[in-house]
Each structure stands twice: as C-alpha cells, then as structure tokens.
Design an enzyme around this catalytic site. Structure first.
Site, PDB file in Angstrom:
ATOM      1  N   GLU A  53     -38.575 -13.873 -50.433  1.00  0.00           N
ATOM      2  CA  GLU A  53     -40.014 -14.892 -51.087  1.00  0.00           C
ATOM      3  C   GLU A  53     -40.243 -15.288 -51.980  1.00  0.00           C
ATOM      4  O   GLU A  53     -40.697 -13.164 -52.546  1.00  0.00           O
ATOM      5  CB  GLU A  53     -40.737 -14.989 -49.981  1.00  0.00           C
ATOM      6  N   LYS A  76     -43.401 -14.479 -53.956  1.00  0.00           N
ATOM      7  CA  LYS A  76     -45.022 -13.878 -53.793  1.00  0.00           C
ATOM      8  C   LYS A  76     -46.162 -14.321 -54.218  1.00  0.00           C
ATOM      9  O   LYS A  76     -46.607 -14.405 -55.173  1.00  0.00           O
ATOM     10  CB  LYS A  76     -45.313 -11.530 -54.244  1.00  0.00           C
ATOM     11  N   ASP A 128     -49.535 -15.567 -55.515  1.00  0.00           N
ATOM     12  CA  ASP A 128     -51.293 -14.673 -55.843  1.00  0.00           C
ATOM     13  C   ASP A 128     -52.480 -15.901 -55.498  1.00  0.00           C
ATOM     14  O   ASP A 128     -52.943 -16.846 -56.282  1.00  0.00           O
ATOM     15  CB  ASP A 128     -50.575 -15.069 -57.353  1.00  0.00           C
ATOM     16  N   TYR A 180     -46.244 -18.064 -44.395  1.00  0.00           N
ATOM     17  CA  TYR A 180     -44.927 -16.980 -44.422  1.00  0.00           C
ATOM     18  C   TYR A 180     -44.525 -16.067 -43.069  1.00  0.00           C
ATOM     19  O   TYR A 180     -44.117 -15.222 -43.693  1.00  0.00           O
ATOM     20  CB  TYR A 180     -45.303 -15.892 -45.720  1.00  0.00           C
ATOM     21  N   LYS A 187     -42.802  -6.070 -57.897  1.00  0.00           N
ATOM     22  CA  LYS A 187     -44.006  -7.526 -59.286  1.00  0.00           C
ATOM     23  C   LYS A 187     -43.135  -7.462 -60.207  1.00  0.00           C
ATOM     24  O   LYS A 187     -42.106  -6.883 -60.518  1.00  0.00           O
ATOM     25  CB  LYS A 187     -45.183  -5.891 -59.123  1.00  0.00           C
ATOM     26  N   CYS A 231     -66.881 -23.491 -95.218  1.00  0.00           N
ATOM     27  CA  CYS A 231     -65.399 -23.338 -94.957  1.00  0.00           C
ATOM     28  C   CYS A 231     -64.892 -21.876 -95.422  1.00  0.00           C
ATOM     29  O   CYS A 231     -64.605 -21.705 -96.856  1.00  0.00           O
ATOM     30  CB  CYS A 231     -65.109 -24.586 -95.604  1.00  0.00           C
ATOM     31  N   CYS A 279     -62.465 -23.033 -98.050  1.00  0.00           N
ATOM     32  CA  CYS A 279     -62.614 -24.151 -99.364  1.00  0.00           C
ATOM     33  C   CYS A 279     -64.123 -23.731 -99.938  1.00  0.00           C
ATOM     34  O   CYS A 279     -64.878 -24.402-100.773  1.00  0.00           O
ATOM     35  CB  CYS A 279     -62.156 -25.389 -99.757  1.00  0.00           C
ATOM     36  N   CYS A 307     -65.297 -28.822 -91.836  1.00  0.00           N
ATOM     37  CA  CYS A 307     -65.414 -28.474 -92.964  1.00  0.00           C
ATOM     38  C   CYS A 307     -65.665 -30.064 -93.332  1.00  0.00           C
ATOM     39  O   CYS A 307     -64.803 -30.535 -93.104  1.00  0.00           O
ATOM     40  CB  CYS A 307     -64.187 -27.813 -93.272  1.00  0.00           C
ATOM     41  N   CYS A 360     -60.070 -29.675 -99.771  1.00  0.00           N
ATOM     42  CA  CYS A 360     -60.285 -28.430 -98.669  1.00  0.00           C
ATOM     43  C   CYS A 360     -58.740 -28.866 -98.714  1.00  0.00           C
ATOM     44  O   CYS A 360     -57.861 -28.963 -98.308  1.00  0.00           O
ATOM     45  CB  CYS A 360     -60.464 -28.579 -97.437  1.00  0.00           C
TER      46      CYS A 360
HETATM   47  S1  IVH Z   1     -45.633 -10.709 -46.001  1.00  0.00           S
HETATM   48  C1  IVH Z   1     -46.453  -7.341 -43.109  1.00  0.00           C
HETATM   49  N1  IVH Z   1     -45.147 -12.425 -47.312  1.00  0.00           N
HETATM   50  O1  IVH Z   1     -49.523 -10.256 -49.971  1.00  0.00           O
HETATM   51  C2  IVH Z   1     -46.366  -8.480 -44.339  1.00  0.00           C
HETATM   52  N2  IVH Z   1     -46.959 -11.170 -48.403  1.00  0.00           N
HETATM   53  O2  IVH Z   1     -49.050  -7.222 -50.764  1.00  0.00           O
HETATM   54  C3  IVH Z   1     -47.891  -8.848 -44.355  1.00  0.00           C
HETATM   55  N3  IVH Z   1     -48.252 -11.983 -50.156  1.00  0.00           N
HETATM   56  O3  IVH Z   1     -51.698 -10.086 -48.494  1.00  0.00           O
HETATM   57  C4  IVH Z   1     -47.586  -9.930 -45.589  1.00  0.00           C
HETATM   58  N4  IVH Z   1     -47.203 -14.144 -50.660  1.00  0.00           N
HETATM   59  O4  IVH Z   1     -51.476 -11.978 -49.496  1.00  0.00           O
HETATM   60  C5  IVH Z   1     -46.104 -11.438 -47.423  1.00  0.00           C
HETATM   61  N5  IVH Z   1     -43.949 -14.345 -48.955  1.00  0.00           N
HETATM   62  C6  IVH Z   1     -44.899 -13.349 -48.978  1.00  0.00           C
HETATM   63  C7  IVH Z   1     -46.399 -13.161 -49.859  1.00  0.00           C
HETATM   64  C8  IVH Z   1     -47.477 -12.045 -49.122  1.00  0.00           C
HETATM   65  C9  IVH Z   1     -48.054 -13.317 -51.362  1.00  0.00           C
HETATM   66  C10 IVH Z   1     -49.779 -11.711 -50.208  1.00  0.00           C
HETATM   67  C11 IVH Z   1     -50.211 -12.028 -48.364  1.00  0.00           C
HETATM   68  C12 IVH Z   1     -50.803  -9.727 -48.683  1.00  0.00           C
HETATM   69  C13 IVH Z   1     -49.907  -9.844 -49.705  1.00  0.00           C
HETATM   70  C14 IVH Z   1     -49.410  -7.781 -49.261  1.00  0.00           C
END
Ligand code: IVH
Length: 676
Positions: A116, A118, A120, A228, A317, A411, A414, A429, A435
């Site tokens: 999945e 992650k 932000d 999620y 990451k 400027c 020029c 300018c 220029c």
């Molecule tokens: S699972 C026990 N799935 O990442 C599992 N977390 O470092 C807990 N996050 O606090 C989280 N996308 O805010 C999970 N697809 C995803 C996620 C996700 C973003 C964030 C979430 C969590 C942090 C964990």
C-alpha cells in the site's frame, strides 16, 4: 412502526440520493450528475429539514458542518492502541523482515503481502455504531488521541453512515487524512494572497486543518480520507485476508488506495516499491513510502506485535522531498517583461531525487513573508516536477552575521533603475529593450514556436548574438550575414546556412503571429488573434484608441493600455519600421465590414449548459456576429442565453428584464444568421 409521512419519505429519499452522489463523487471519482443538479437536491433537502426540524438526524448530508457544534478536543482513549510501523531502509532490511516473518510462521513458502502507498498525512480512528459515525480521534501518542469528530464530519469522503445491508454493530476504521497536492497549492496561494502564513507541505496543511477549533474552517479545506484498516470486536465476521477486508471497507463507502497491489515474496515487494516510486510524482497526493502487510489475517495474529509496531508490517521509505540547507546568496534575474526575480543560491542538497542548488523566491513579498536572510538554514522542498522552493527558515539556526535581502536599486544586467509598481508583486527593470536581459528574452519570444517559429535560433545563439552586439533588436536578425555568423564559436557552415534560411523563412508571418511575437505585455496568442481579426492591419491596431481596442473580445482596460502604450514607444516604432524596411511583410486579414455585423455593439452572456455545442463554440459564433460575450449580467446586457441548469445569472437577467433565450431559441437564431 407508523408509515412515514410523505415529507419524511421524501427526506429519506433525498438523503439516499445525495449520499449516493457524494459517494460517487468523493469515493469513486465518478460523478453521476452535474454540480447544479446536486445543488438542487441539497437545497430541497435543506428546505424540507428547515420546515421540519424534528426530522433532522446527525447522519443527514446537510449536517456535515455545524450540527454538533465545535470540536471538543477531549481526550479519547483508543480501545486498541494505534501503533506505528517499523522502517526498512534498504533492500536487505526488507529481505530480513520477510525472513523473520517466515521463521516465525515456520513456513518454507513465500508469504503474500499487500503493498500500500504510505500516504503522507495523519492517522485517524473512526467509530461507527449501527452504521453511524459516532466518534473520530487523532492518533495522539498511540494510546490516547483527541476528539475531532466535528472536523472529520466535514470531509466528504468520510461516510457519515456506512453503506450496505449487513453491517457489524460496532466497527472501527483507521486510515489517513491527507490533502491532495492541487488543493494544497491552491490553499497556500490563497493564504499568501491574504498575507497569511502558508503551510510547508500538504501534511502540515492537513494537520493544521484538522486541528481547527471551528469545523467551518475545516470544511473549506480540501481534505480527503483513505481507509487502511478495520477492527471489530468479533473478528469472526471479517474475511480471511487484509486485502478482502479493505474491499469490504470500500463497499461500506470508504476510499481505499487504488495503487494498492499484492506481492508474493520480498523480490515482488521490491518491484512494487520501484514501480510506485516511478509513479510517485504523477499521483495527485503525496506519499512518503510503501507499506508491506502480511495478507492473511491468521498469520498477522500469529506474528503479533513487538513494542509499538506490528511484526506483520513494515514501511519502506522513499527519498525525502524536503531537506535543510544553507542559503548562500540571493541573485536577481531579469525576464522579458523586465520582472526582476530573486533566486536563492543554495548549498547543494539532494532532495526529491536530484541535487538542488537554486530555488525560486518569487518576489520581495515572499522574502518578507518567509523572513529569509542570507546565511539562514532553510527548508528546501522539491515535490513532483514543481521547481524547488524555499518553504521555511529555521530561525533558531540563524547566524549572527545573517544578511537581510534587499531589492537592488539598479538592474543587475543593464544598470537601469529597478522600480516597484504599486499593487504589483514583481519589481521591474526600467531599461526596456535597452536591457540586454530583456532584449534576449524579447528575441527568444519573437523566434519561439507560436510566434515566428525561427527554428535553430535557440537560447545559446541568442545569448551570443546579443552579447557580441550583433543583434540589438529583432529587426537586426534580418541583417545577419553568413560571414558574421561563422565567426561565432561552434557555428559551422551548415548551421549558419540553416539559421539564415529559417530567418529568411519568417519574413511573411500571419498578422496575429507577428503581433504575438512583438511581446506586448499580456497579449497572448488568443488576444493577438482577436486583435488581428478585429482590425485587419497592424497600422489600424497601432493607431487605435484604448476605447477602440477594448471592443476586441477579452481586451479589458489594462490590456488595452499595454497595447496603446507599446505602439507609442519610439523604440518600438523604430523596430517595427526597421522590420518593414528589412523585408518583413506581415499579412493583412480580411475584416468583415463592421456594419455587416448584426450584433455589433451588443453584449451577450452565456449561462448553464448547452447540449448542442460547448460554451466556447457558442462564444465564438456570437463574436463572429459582432457581439461581445461577457461573464456577468448587468442592465447593459443585450441578451442572456440560458442553457440547462442555468442559475443566478438567469435569475438576475429576469430581475433586470434583460432578454433571455433558451437553447432552442438560440439555435434558431444562429440558423437565421447562417450559423446553425
Ligand atoms: S498501517 C499497525 N498503512 O504511517 C499499522 N499506515 O508509521 C499501522 N500510514 O501512523 C499503520 N499510510 O499515519 C498504515 N497504508 C498505510 C499507511 C499508514 C500511511 C501512516 C499512518 C501511521 C504511520 C505509521
């Protein structure tokens, strides 16, 4: 139970229909009706509920904002702690993770993982009882968070009531609240325009928006939520896999991430990582990595947890999109229109996948807003293909000798005075075409594809020609001789021939291209075309008064002012005369006799949706008949064409007694004019 009254059943029906539209729009991204239709349904529900307040329920789509008042931010103790994830920082660490999983499960075979993105943003926990949202909380320290129910209710992709017939009595959904890139950029633009503090990144913007005391503010912020995970007291009712659980949650009305995939074994996981990383910049929201989760729930249970993270999941990451570095200097660049813009020179830093040593600082307002000084440690952000930005200063790290950034008085190219015009963000300018920086830009624009399209006259040659003073204005291009060109470094015989041929080939441009090529401020391609069609010859445009210029579609007083003053500058007159002398012959355009245009002097307004043609097509037809097409209705409007779902403009036309045509009448009118 008594039969619902007809009002009550209409209310229920409207809620159902509106919920369905919300779900299609915010969760499935497949709107089924135009916005106007949605608004009508919502207004009907609002007015029925206003007449019958006793029938209002908290899960009604009208109650997203306000009904339950302000946020309390009371403490919420999580029934199950909200854990975090371990990180894998290399491919080997991911392989180690997989090995630990297999050892604990004592399985020789490959393990299946859900991969999945992650997201932000911020983790949230949502409680539903009998299918209705009852409480929303932040993650907090993982054991207790804050009650943000009123704010969460304003996020349209969060269902207030779960969809479907068989629902558990109580259920907790966890997921991420985030702000898509587009919404983030727009929000920051608005905040900056209001002189307010902007957010450093979408994550901070989402956090700041969720932490608002007033849900009304949150409601205006473009937040989304993606689920999620799911938890129920009786796990027996869940499917066997995490993947199937998420599909179920999607059926209940939540967004789940469409980029999710399945992988067997660590090598497939690594492939999923690469392919998501490739896509990263094209996604409409920010992700900072990928999460791998063991798919089979029974395995998850066997694996359990260690301290604060599950043993069945890991995050890998992506490279960071924000880094700290030092602002070493600010230099000033001069553009075609003379705008003098500050550029940050940075100590090189690897961010967003590339080494960045320059970033834009936009203008003096931005420098003041950031309070950035030379020597400061700054946050540099490079996300997607957006140019790198300085987004924040770490004031704690400011050295004593940090220098304030001042707008230069002269400027840098020029030496002419730099002026800051009231109400304009950019400083300029005042040297105009004297220029060299502006001259280079003016020539580059003249030769560009949409203008005179002089192939081969790239930036490199323009720089040399201007610096060696072989070309001062665009007119000098037509006097270049081969003997001069071949003296330029790296200009071969053949390139010189080709360049001269391309310049020669640009001697008979269409009038609009020539006009556009002159680089008059705010005269883009469309305006140039409009001017050419309206006046027919350059002489007429050059002589026209500002009022006469304003008769051209899309030309308002500001643009008319720029055009008028351009043709009154002696150096522009000289350049145009020189171009003529050196054989440039822009083509005149046949203009229909003004008297022959039936709608001359009239102003029309288009509103609502037309089924037979687009609004742009309708506008073009009206303009070809001599009408001006305006965006708002006033007493001076000659006629309003009202398509499907016309709203306030139609109402205004009726109240002002302005003539209105529906689409059928409009089509009949066009066909009378020979445009049907
Ligand atoms: S699972 C026990 N799935 O990442 C599992 N977390 O470092 C807990 N996050 O606090 C989280 N996308 O805010 C999970 N697809 C995803 C996620 C996700 C973003 C964030 C979430 C969590 C942090 C964990």
């Amino acid at each position: 139970m008594s039969q619902p009254s007809s009002v009550e059943s209409r209310i229920q029906e409207l809620r159902q229909v509106i919920d369905d539209h919300n779900h299609r729009y915010y969760v499935l991204d497949e709107p089924a009706v135009p916005d106007a239709e949605y608004d009508r349904l919502m207004r009907e529900l609002q007015s029925l509920e206003a007449e019958h307040p006793e029938l209002v329920t908290p899960d009604s789509p009208t109650q997203r904002v306000g009904a339950s008042g302000d946020n309390t931010f009371d403490e919420v103790v999580h029934r199950l702690p909200m854990l975090s994830l371990d990180n894998a920082f290399s491919e080997d660490e991911l392989r180690d993770f997989d090995r630990r999983v297999r050892d604990r499960l004592s399985t020789g075979g490959d393990v299946e993982y859900v991969c999945e993105p992650k997201l932000d943003g911020l983790a949230v926990s949502l409680h539903y009882e009998k299918g209705v949202l009852t409480q929303a909380a932040t993650r907090g320290d993982g054991y207790s968070g804050e009650d943000i129910t009123a704010n969460i209710r304003t996020i349209e992709s969060v269902p207030l009531r779960l969809r479907g017939k068989t629902l558990p009595d109580v259920v907790e959904i966890r997921g991420e609240v985030y702000m898509p890139r587009g919404g983030f950029e727009e929000l920051n633009r608005k905040l900056a325009n209001q002189g307010e503090k902007t957010f450093v990144n979408p994550r901070n913007a989402a956090a700041g928006s969720l932490r608002q005391k007033s849900p009304r503010v949150t409601a205006r912020r473009p937040l989304e939520m993606c689920a999620y995970s799911v938890a129920v007291p009786d796990e027996g009712i869940l499917p066997d896999t995490h993947y199937a659980c998420l599909q179920m949650v999607h059926q209940w009305g939540f967004r789940i991430n469409p980029e999710m995939s399945l992988a067997t074994g660590p090598e497939e996981c690594l492939k999923a990582y690469e392919s998501l990383l490739d896509k990263r910049d094209t996604l409409p929201y920010e992700i900072d990595g990928i999460v791998f989760k063991v798919n089979i729930l029974e395995f998850q249970q066997k694996l359990g947890f260690v301290s604060r993270a599950p043993r069945w999941a890991i995050a890998q990451k992506f490279p960071a999109q924000e880094e700290l570095t030092e602002l070493q200097d600010v230099e000033w660049q001069v553009g075609r229109t003379g705008a003098v813009t500050p550029v940050a020179r940075l100590k090189p830093v690897f961010v967003g996948g590339v080494t960045v040593s320059n970033a834009t600082l936009h203008n003096m307002d931005e420098i003041r807003r950031l309070d950035v000084r030379i020597g400061d440690t700054v946050f540099v952000r490079r996300a997607g293909d957006v140019i790198p930005q300085v987004v924040k200063v770490v004031t704690d790290k400011r050295p004593k000798n940090a220098r304030k950034v001042e707008l230069p008085e002269h400027c840098p190219v020029c030496g002419s005075d730099v002026i800051q015009i009231e109400g304009e963000a950019a400083a300029r300018c005042s040297g105009g075409l004297y220029c060299p920086a502006q001259r280079k830009e003016a020539i580059r624009h003249y030769a560009s594809r949409k203008a005179l399209d002089i192939e081969g006259l790239g930036e490199k040659w323009i720089d040399m020609l201007v610096e060696k003073e072989m070309v001062r204005t665009v007119a000098d291009l037509y006097q270049l001789r081969k003997a001069d060109l071949v003296r330029l470094e790296r200009m071969g015989d053949k390139s010189a021939d080709n360049l001269l041929k391309a310049i020669d080939g640009s001697r008979q441009p269409e009038l609009w291209r020539f006009l556009y090529a002159l680089g008059i401020r705010e005269v883009g391609e469309a305006t140039a075309k409009g001017l050419a069609m309206h006046f027919g010859t350059l002489e007429k445009i050059a002589e026209a008064s500002e009022e006469a210029l304003e008769e051209v579609p899309d030309v308002g007083p500001i643009v008319a002012g720029h055009i008028h003053s351009f043709f009154r500058q002696p150096h522009n007159q000289e350049t145009i005369a020189a171009l003529r002398e050196r054989g440039v012959r822009w083509q005149s355009v046949e203009v229909a006799e003004p008297a022959a245009l039936p709608l001359k002097g009239e102003t029309w307004v288009l509103t609502g949706t037309l089924s037979e043609m687009t609004r742009d097509e309708a506008k073009e037809k009206l303009e070809s008949l001599g009408a001006k097409v305006a965006g708002s209705v006033s007493k001076k409007t000659s006629c309003v064409v009202a398509g499907e779902a016309a709203g306030s403009k139609l109402a205004k036309a009726e109240s002002l007694d302005v003539k209105v045509m529906d689409e059928a009448q409009f089509m009949a009118f066009l066909s009378e004019q020979g445009l049907g």
